[in-house]
Design an enzyme around this catalytic site. Structure first.
Site, mmCIF file in Angstrom:
data_model
loop_
_atom_site.group_PDB
_atom_site.id
_atom_site.type_symbol
_atom_site.label_atom_id
_atom_site.label_comp_id
_atom_site.label_asym_id
_atom_site.label_seq_id
_atom_site.Cartn_x
_atom_site.Cartn_y
_atom_site.Cartn_z
ATOM 1 N N ASP A 135 -7.381 -1.545 4.165
ATOM 2 C CA ASP A 135 -6.866 -2.610 3.319
ATOM 3 C C ASP A 135 -6.973 -4.009 3.942
ATOM 4 O O ASP A 135 -6.296 -4.925 3.499
ATOM 5 C CB ASP A 135 -5.455 -2.328 2.796
ATOM 6 C CG ASP A 135 -4.547 -1.773 3.854
ATOM 7 O OD1 ASP A 135 -4.817 -2.033 5.026
ATOM 8 O OD2 ASP A 135 -3.573 -1.090 3.491
ATOM 9 N N ASP A 166 -1.100 -0.618 5.977
ATOM 10 C CA ASP A 166 -1.158 -0.050 7.321
ATOM 11 C C ASP A 166 -2.464 -0.429 8.008
ATOM 12 O O ASP A 166 -2.740 0.018 9.111
ATOM 13 C CB ASP A 166 -0.978 1.469 7.287
ATOM 14 C CG ASP A 166 -2.032 2.154 6.435
ATOM 15 O OD1 ASP A 166 -2.883 1.449 5.857
ATOM 16 O OD2 ASP A 166 -2.013 3.386 6.356
ATOM 17 N N ASP A 187 0.874 -1.147 0.000
ATOM 18 C CA ASP A 187 0.000 0.000 0.000
ATOM 19 C C ASP A 187 0.930 1.221 0.000
ATOM 20 O O ASP A 187 2.087 1.097 0.395
ATOM 21 C CB ASP A 187 -0.834 -0.050 1.284
ATOM 22 C CG ASP A 187 -1.861 1.038 1.338
ATOM 23 O OD1 ASP A 187 -2.402 1.369 0.283
ATOM 24 O OD2 ASP A 187 -2.117 1.550 2.435
HETATM 25 P P1 ADP Z 1 -3.593 4.428 -0.548
HETATM 26 O O1 ADP Z 1 -3.563 3.312 -1.546
HETATM 27 O O2 ADP Z 1 -2.612 5.497 -0.938
HETATM 28 O O3 ADP Z 1 -3.452 3.999 0.854
HETATM 29 P P2 ADP Z 1 -6.481 4.768 -0.203
HETATM 30 O O4 ADP Z 1 -7.080 3.627 -0.952
HETATM 31 O O5 ADP Z 1 -6.528 4.735 1.261
HETATM 32 O O6 ADP Z 1 -5.018 5.136 -0.731
HETATM 33 O O7 ADP Z 1 -7.209 6.090 -0.711
HETATM 34 C C1 ADP Z 1 -7.183 6.433 -2.101
HETATM 35 C C2 ADP Z 1 -7.584 7.851 -2.359
HETATM 36 O O8 ADP Z 1 -8.918 8.067 -1.929
HETATM 37 C C3 ADP Z 1 -6.760 8.869 -1.631
HETATM 38 O O9 ADP Z 1 -5.599 9.208 -2.341
HETATM 39 C C4 ADP Z 1 -7.734 10.041 -1.540
HETATM 40 O O10 ADP Z 1 -7.722 10.757 -2.731
HETATM 41 C C5 ADP Z 1 -9.079 9.382 -1.395
HETATM 42 N N1 ADP Z 1 -9.484 9.250 0.008
HETATM 43 C C6 ADP Z 1 -9.625 8.123 0.726
HETATM 44 N N2 ADP Z 1 -10.058 8.379 1.969
HETATM 45 C C7 ADP Z 1 -10.178 9.718 2.062
HETATM 46 C C8 ADP Z 1 -10.575 10.624 3.106
HETATM 47 N N3 ADP Z 1 -10.902 10.198 4.323
HETATM 48 N N4 ADP Z 1 -10.582 11.938 2.828
HETATM 49 C C9 ADP Z 1 -10.234 12.372 1.607
HETATM 50 N N5 ADP Z 1 -9.865 11.609 0.597
HETATM 51 C C10 ADP Z 1 -9.833 10.285 0.803
HETATM 52 MG MG MG Z 2 -4.303 3.022 2.672
#
Ligand code: ADP
Ligand code: MG
Length: 636
Positions: A533, A529, A336
Site C-alpha cells: 500500500d 501496514d 487497510d
Molecule cells: P488488504 O486490503 O486486506 O490488505 P490486499 O490488497 O493486500 O488486501 O490483498 C487483497 C486480496 O488479494 C487478498 O484478500 C487475497 O485474496 C489476494 N492476495 C493478495 N496477495 C496474495 C498472496 N500473496 N497470496 C494469495 N492471495 C493474495
Molecule cells: Mg494489505
C-alpha cells in the site's frame, strides 16, 4: 551545563557583582565623590563583560548586511540608553537579556538530551568471538554475516537472526510499550531491543547503518529539519517584523520631537529641546527592547521538537514538524484491513473442492508463496509448517491485490482471489464460508480453495471509539478482500464505512475520492501496514504505517511510523499532534499579545526599560517552559 553555558554564567555573575554597587552609586543611594566620566567608565566594565559577544554579533551582522536581528536590537537599545546617560538601564538590559539566553540554551539543551535519552537505542559496541575470546568492537565495523554475541542486559547492536540460545527481549525503546518478547533460534532480532535473560549468538543480516536502530535514529534526527507552516510563518514574520520595528522605533525617536519643536506644544513638561530628544530616543530604545522576537523564534521550533521527541518515546515516529500540523487536522481516517485492523495471522479453517490431497494442495500453496511477504502468504507458509526448499520453485510472479503465479516442481501454480483466476480464464466457484478464500489452479485447471480467517486485533474496536472521541468523523476501511469479510470486520469494529474488493490502484482512487469529499481544512490519513500500500500511503495527506518495526518499505513510504501494530496509537498520535499545535498557538498569541501591549505602553511613555526587559525575558521563559510541555505525552 556545557562549557559555553558555564562561561556565560560566570560572565553574568561577574558583571552583576560589578553592576549592583555601581547602580546604587548612580542612583545616589551610595554617596561618592566620583566624577561623572569615571562612573560612565566603570559602567562600561560590566557592560562589556556581559555583552561583548552580542556587540560583536550585531557588528558582524551589519558587515554581512543582515542587519536586523535581535543582537542588533539589543545593541542599539542598550547603547542608546548609555549614550543618554541611563547607564544603569543599559547595563541591566544587557545583563537580563543574557540571563534569558542562558536559560534558553540550557532548556533547549536539556530537552534535547531528554529526548535522546528517551530514544536510548544507539548501541555502543558489538561482541564478536575471536580466537583469543570475546572482543568488543565498534558496531560499524561488523560485516554482514558475522556472528555476534549478546549477553543478558546488553543492547542488540545490529539486526540479525538468532543462531543459538533463547531469551526474552525488551523492545520498549523501539515501541514505547514494555511488552517482553520471547525469542529462540531462527527468530529475527532487531537492534535497539534489550536482551533480558539468556546469551544469544546472532548472525547479522544487515550492516549497522542499515539496522533498525540506526534507521530510527536517522529518522528522528532528520525530523526537525522539515519545517511546518507555523515555523515558516515565524521565520517570515521575524524577517519583516524586526525591520518594521526598527523603523517604527526610529520614527518614534524623531517624529514626536520634531512635532513638538515645530508646534512648541507641550513644552511645559520639558526643560528644553535637548530633554525632549532624550525622552523620545529613550522611549524608542525601550520600544526596541520590548520588540525582540526571541520568545517566538525559540519556543516554536522547541515545541515541535519536543512534540516529535515525546511521540517517538511512545513508539510513534513522525517524520517532520509539518506532519504534526497535518495530523492535528485529521478528520477522515482510511484503513487497510489486513495487518492493520486485523492481525494478519490467518488460520486455515478449511480446504474445499480439492482436486488433490488436501496436504498436497497446502504444500503447493506454501511453495508458490515462498517469496511473498504478504500476511496471507506468511500464514499459508506457517500452516504448512515444514521448511521450504526454494529450488523447487521458479518463475515467481506476485500480482499485488490478486495473488501469486509460480512454477512448482515444473507445474504451473496460480494462487489468489477470483481476479487472478479470471486472469487465467477460470471461474472460481462461490464458497459459503465466511473468511478469505484463496483459490488455486494447477496447470491451468481449478484445483480447490483454502479458506483462511483472520482475527481482529484486540484493540481495533477500542481504537475506533477513541478516534471518534478525538473528533475523527469518517473511519473508512479499504480492502482487497471479499465483501462478506469486509462487512463483518466493519460492523465488529465500528467503522463508519468500508469499500471491498479493491485492487491497490482502486485504493488510490478511493483515497482520491475521499480527499475530494474532505471540506477544506480537514485532512485525510491513511493507515496501512506498508505491504503493497505504499502508493496509497503517499497519496493521502498523511500516510501512517503501523507495525513497521523492521519493515523498511513502510518506514520509507510513510510520514508517520507506528512502531508496534497497536491501532490505539493512531488516536494517540493525533492527540499528541493536537496538544503540540495547541501549545504552539498559545505561545504565538501570548508572545505577540504581551509584546503588543508593552509596545503601546512604551510608545506612550508608561513602560520603562525595566518593564521592557522583564517583559521580554519573562515571556521568553514562560514560552519555553510551555513548549517543553509538548514532551509530556505519556497519559494522552
Ligand atoms: P488488504 O486490503 O486486506 O490488505 P490486499 O490488497 O493486500 O488486501 O490483498 C487483497 C486480496 O488479494 C487478498 O484478500 C487475497 O485474496 C489476494 N492476495 C493478495 N496477495 C496474495 C498472496 N500473496 N497470496 C494469495 N492471495 C493474495
Ligand atoms: Mg494489505
Amino acid at each position: 551545563m556545557n562549557a559555553k553555558q558555564k562561561n556565560l554564567l560566570i560572565r553574568i555573575i561577574t558583571a552583576a557583582v560589578f553592576f549592583v554597587p555601581l547602580y546604587l552609586i548612580s542612583e545616589g543611594i551610595i554617596k561618592t565623590s566620583l566624577p561623572g566620566w569615571a562612573v560612565f567608565a566603570l559602567f562600561l566594565v560590566p557592560y562589556l563583560i556581559v555583552g561583548h559577544d552580542i556587540l560583536r554579533k550585531a557588528f558582524k551582522g551589519i558587515l554581512n548586511r543582515q542587519v536586523f536581528d535581535e543582537h542588533f536590537l539589543m545593541t542599539i537599545a542598550t547603547l542608546g540608553a548609555i549614550v543618554l546617560g541611563e547607564y544603569g538601564e543599559g547595563v541591566a538590559v544587557m545583563l537580563l537579556y543574557q540571563v534569558g539566553e542562558l536559560f534558553q540554551s540550557y532548556a533547549v539543551g536539556k530537552s534535547r538530551r531528554n529526548i535522546t535519552e528517551l530514544m536510548d537505542i544507539r548501541p555502543d559496541y558489538a561482541n564478536i568471538e575471536t580466537e583469543e575470546g570475546i572482543e568488543r568492537v565498534d558496531p560499524d565495523e561488523v560485516e554482514v554475516g558475522t556472528v555476534i554475541l549478546i549477553q543478558p542486559g546488553e543492547k542488540v547492536p545490529i539486526d540479525g537472526i538468532i543462531e543459538e540460545g533463547y531469551s526474552t527481549l525488551n523492545t520498549a525503546a523501539l515501541t514505547g510499550e514494555s511488552r517482553p518478547m520471547d525469542v529462540k533460534a531462527g527468530d529475527e532480532v532487531l537492534s535497539g531491543s534489550i536482551n533480558m535473560s539468556g546469551v544469544l549468538r546472532v548472525r547479522t543480516t544487515k550492516e549497522f547503518d542499515e539496522s533498525t536502530a540506526s534507521k530510527i535514529l536517522d529518522l528522528v534526527e532528520n525530523a526537525a529539519s522539515l519545517k511546518s507552516k507555523s515555523e515558516n510563518f515565524i521565520s517570515k514574520f521575524a524577517r519583516y517584523y524586526t525591520p518594521i520595528v526598527c523603523y517604527a522605533a526610529l520614527a518614534l525617536a524623531v517624529i514626536p520631537p520634531v512635532i513638538i519643536m515645530l508646534t512648541k506644544a507641550s513644552m511645559e513638561s520639558y526643560g528644553g529641546m535637548g530633554e525632549v530628544w532624550a525622552d523620545w530616543i529613550f522611549r524608542a530604545c525601550t520600544f526596541l527592547v520590548i520588540s525582540c522576537p526571541c520568545a517566538l523564534v525559540i519556543s516554536i521550533p522547541l515545541s515541535f521538537f519536543a512534540g516529535l521527541g515525546g511521540a517517538s518515546s511512545r513508539g510513534i515516529l513522525i517524520k517532520g514538524s509539518n506532519y504534526l500540523e497535518t495530523l492535528s487536522q485529521v478528520k477522515t481516517v482510511a484503513f487497510d484491513k489486513t495487518g492493520t485492523i486485523t492481525k494478519g495471522n490467518f488460520a486455515v479453517t478449511g480446504v474445499h473442492d480439492s482436486s488433490m490431497d488436501d496436504a498436497k494442495l497446502l504444500e503447493y500453496a506454501a511453495l508458490a508463496e515462498c517469496n511473498s511477504n504478504h500476511p496471507i502468504s506468511l500464514s499459508l507458509k506457517a500452516a504448512y509448517g515444514h521448511t521450504i526448499d526454494p529450488s523447487r520453485v521458479t518463475d515467481v510472479r506476485e500480482i499485488s491485490g490478486e495473488g501469486v503465479m509460480a512454477v512448482v516442481d515444473g507445474e504451473e501454480v496460480v494462487i489468489g482471489n477470483e481476479k487472478i483466476m479470471k486472469r487465467i480464464g477460470l471461474d472460481a466457484p462461490r464458497c459459503e464460508s465466511v473468511g478469505t478464500i484463496i483459490h488455486m489452479a494447477v496447470e491451468g485447471a481449478y484445483a480447490g480453495h483454502i479458506v483462511i480467517s483472520d482475527e481482529l486485533k484486540e484493540t481495533s474496536a477500542a481504537a475506533m471509539k477513541e478516534l471518534k472521541r478525538a473528533g475523527v468523523e469518517r473511519l473508512v476501511m479499504l480492502t482487497g478482500d471479499a465483501e462478506t469479510v469486509a462487512a463483518k470486520v466493519a460492523s465488529e469494529t465500528g467503522l463508519t464505512e468500508y469499500r471491498a474488493e479493491l485492487l491497490p490502484a482502486d485504493k488510490v482512487k478511493a483515497v482520491e475520492d475521499l480527499l475530494a469529499e474532505c471540506p477544506s481544512g480537514h485532512r485525510l490519513a491513511f493507515v496501512g501496514d506498508g505491504i503493497n500500500d505504499a502508493p496509497v500511503l503517499s497519496r493521502a495527506d498523511i500516510g501512517i504505517a503501523m507495525g513497521a518495526l523492521g519493515s523498511d518499505a513502510a518506514i520509507e513510504a510513510a510520514d508517520v511510523v507506528l512502531m508496534d501494530d497497536d491501532p490505539m496509537k493512531i488516536s494517540k498520535a493525533i492527540k499528541i499532534a493536537r496538544k503540540c499545535m495547541r501549545i504552539v498557538k498559545q505561545n504565538i498569541v501570548f508572545a505577540i499579545g504581551v509584546k503588543a501591549i508593552c509596545l503601546i505602553l512604551a510608545a506612550v511613555g508608561i513602560a520603562n526599560m525595566w518593564v521592557a526587559i522583564f517583559a521580554d525575558v519573562g515571556v521568553m521563559i514562560l514560552a519555553v517552559l510551555n513548549a517543553i510541555r509538548c514532551l509530556f505525552v505519556k497519559d494522552i
